[in-house]
Design an enzyme around this catalytic site. Structure first.
Site, PDB file in Angstrom:
ATOM      1  N   ASN A   1      -0.332   6.049   4.505  1.00 44.45           N
ATOM      2  CA  ASN A   1      -0.626   5.144   5.693  1.00 44.45           C
ATOM      3  C   ASN A   1      -0.199   5.871   7.026  1.00 44.45           C
ATOM      4  OD1 ASN A   1      -0.156   3.154   3.103  1.00 44.45           O
ATOM      5  ND2 ASN A   1      -1.589   2.431   4.711  1.00 44.45           N
TER       6      ASN A   1
ATOM      7  N   ASP B   1       0.891  -1.179   0.097  1.00 42.79           N
ATOM      8  CA  ASP B   1       0.061  -0.055   0.001  1.00 42.79           C
ATOM      9  C   ASP B   1       0.836   1.262  -0.066  1.00 42.79           C
ATOM     10  OD1 ASP B   1      -2.666   0.842  -0.339  1.00 42.79           O
ATOM     11  OD2 ASP B   1      -2.756   1.289   1.895  1.00 42.79           O
TER      12      ASP B   1
ATOM     13  N   CYS C   1      -4.071   5.552  -2.500  1.00 40.17           N
ATOM     14  CA  CYS C   1      -4.731   4.703  -3.386  1.00 40.17           C
ATOM     15  C   CYS C   1      -4.970   5.154  -4.791  1.00 40.17           C
ATOM     16  CB  CYS C   1      -5.888   4.381  -2.719  1.00 40.17           C
ATOM     17  SG  CYS C   1      -6.823   3.206  -3.717  1.00 40.17           S
TER      18      CYS C   1
ATOM     19  N   HIS D   1      -5.661   5.368   6.995  1.00 39.17           N
ATOM     20  CA  HIS D   1      -4.386   6.550   6.098  1.00 39.17           C
ATOM     21  C   HIS D   1      -4.660   7.933   6.658  1.00 39.17           C
ATOM     22  CE1 HIS D   1      -3.315   4.384   2.280  1.00 39.17           C
ATOM     23  NE2 HIS D   1      -4.327   3.632   2.955  1.00 39.17           N
TER      24      HIS D   1
HETATM   25 ZN    ZN Z   1      -4.742   1.784   2.124  1.00 35.64          ZN
END
Ligand code: ZN
Length: 308
Positions: free
Chosen positions: A253, A20, A244, A213
């Protein structure tokens, strides 16, 4: 009267930086550096790592080396690697590697589910359950994340009843846990407290994992609210990398080092060596050729061992 706060003695951290954290970065990171990042997390004491995703490389070019990353993973006792998967084709790819755990994703709203993975919300739930079944049949672990649990970038507010119902249905696939993801970073601690507590009750004994996030600077407060409400596992990315590609405006994050500092100083054990983590974040910043959002690397730990 002092209110009773439920505070666990220990929390599991999942380092999601290699997946991510990196997937929204324009700079394509080499497979070798991704593996160094994974090594850095393991050396700091992290025992569960989301290492890649098996998605269409044309849609997410940063993840085009999923098989190469998988092939290069160090064999370490007690370390679990997770690969993210959106459909059966991705599941087949993951099951051809040595990755221990399949991470499936379902999405709370139709618009986001369509953009993220070309499925309706209900289809995404059905597929997630099915591919966790594929993982189990192959002797692997499976986990389900509910994306946009706290709000959708396209449809706005998401009813908590919808998330609880999805979690209850997802639990039928017997995943190792169900994760509530604030994919776009809109959650606030009061919402987190309520939703984590409701989902934990609905899916018990399956544990709740959380994924935040820091888009609106509420990420670390949300982690604390989740932990006190019964979440057992927390996602974080070294340095606070992340975003994202399908969620406009989503920021990084929560930074692993900042989360660990908060938890350890609060008496919640994570088994992670903070100094090593800060070193890793410094190295990652040089790889990314920019400062990262994590604050601990700049401020340092407290108290400092070297200060007399
Ligand atoms: Zn994420």
């Amino acid at each position: 009267m002092v209110p009773v706060v439920h505070r666990p003695s220990q929390i599991e951290i999942v380092e999601v930086g290699p997946r991510d954290g990196l997937q929204n970065e324009a700079l394509i990171v080499s497979t070798a550096d991704k593996l160094k990042l994974i090594h850095a997390a393991i050396d700091a004491g992290i025992r569960r790592i989301e290492v890649t995703s098996f998605v269409n490389p044309r849609k997410v070019p940063q993840m085009a080396d999923a098989e190469a990353v998988s092939a290069g993973l160090p064999e370490r006792d007690g370390v679990t690697y997770i690969g993210l998967v959106m459909n059966e084709r991705g599941a087949d790819r993951l099951l051809a590697t040595r990755i221990h755990e399949l991470g499936a994703v379902c999405v709370t709203t139709d618009t986001f589910a369509m953009r993220n993975q070309g499925q309706t919300s209900e289809e995404s739930l059905a597929v997630a359950k099915r591919i966790v079944g594929m993982a189990h049949a192959a002797g692997r672990r499976g986990q389900i994340t509910i994306a946009a649990s706290f709000g959708c970038p396209f449809e706005g507010e998401v009813a908590q009843d919808r998330v609880v119902a999805m979690a209850r249905s997802a639990a039928e696939a017997r995943p190792v846990e169900i994760a509530l993801a604030d994919t776009i970073g809109v959650a606030v601690p009061a919402d987190v407290e309520r939703l984590v507590a409701r989902v934990a009750e609905a899916i018990a004994p399956i544990p709740v994992r959380v994924h935040f996030h820091n888009t609106r600077n509420t990420g670390i407060a949300n982690v604390w609210a989740a932990v006190c409400a019964g979440a057992r596992t927390v996602d974080a990315a070294l340095g606070g990398l992340g975003g994202c590609p399908f969620a406009p405006g989503a920021a990084g994050n929560v930074p692993t080092e900042d989360v660990i500092y908060m938890l350890q100083r609060s008496g919640v054990a994570t088994g992670v060596d903070l100094d090593r983590l800060i070193q890793g974040a410094g190295w990652l910043s040089s790889v990314m050729e920019k400062p990262l959002p994590g604050m601990l690397g700049r401020a340092g730990t407290f108290p400092k061992a070297s200060v007399q």
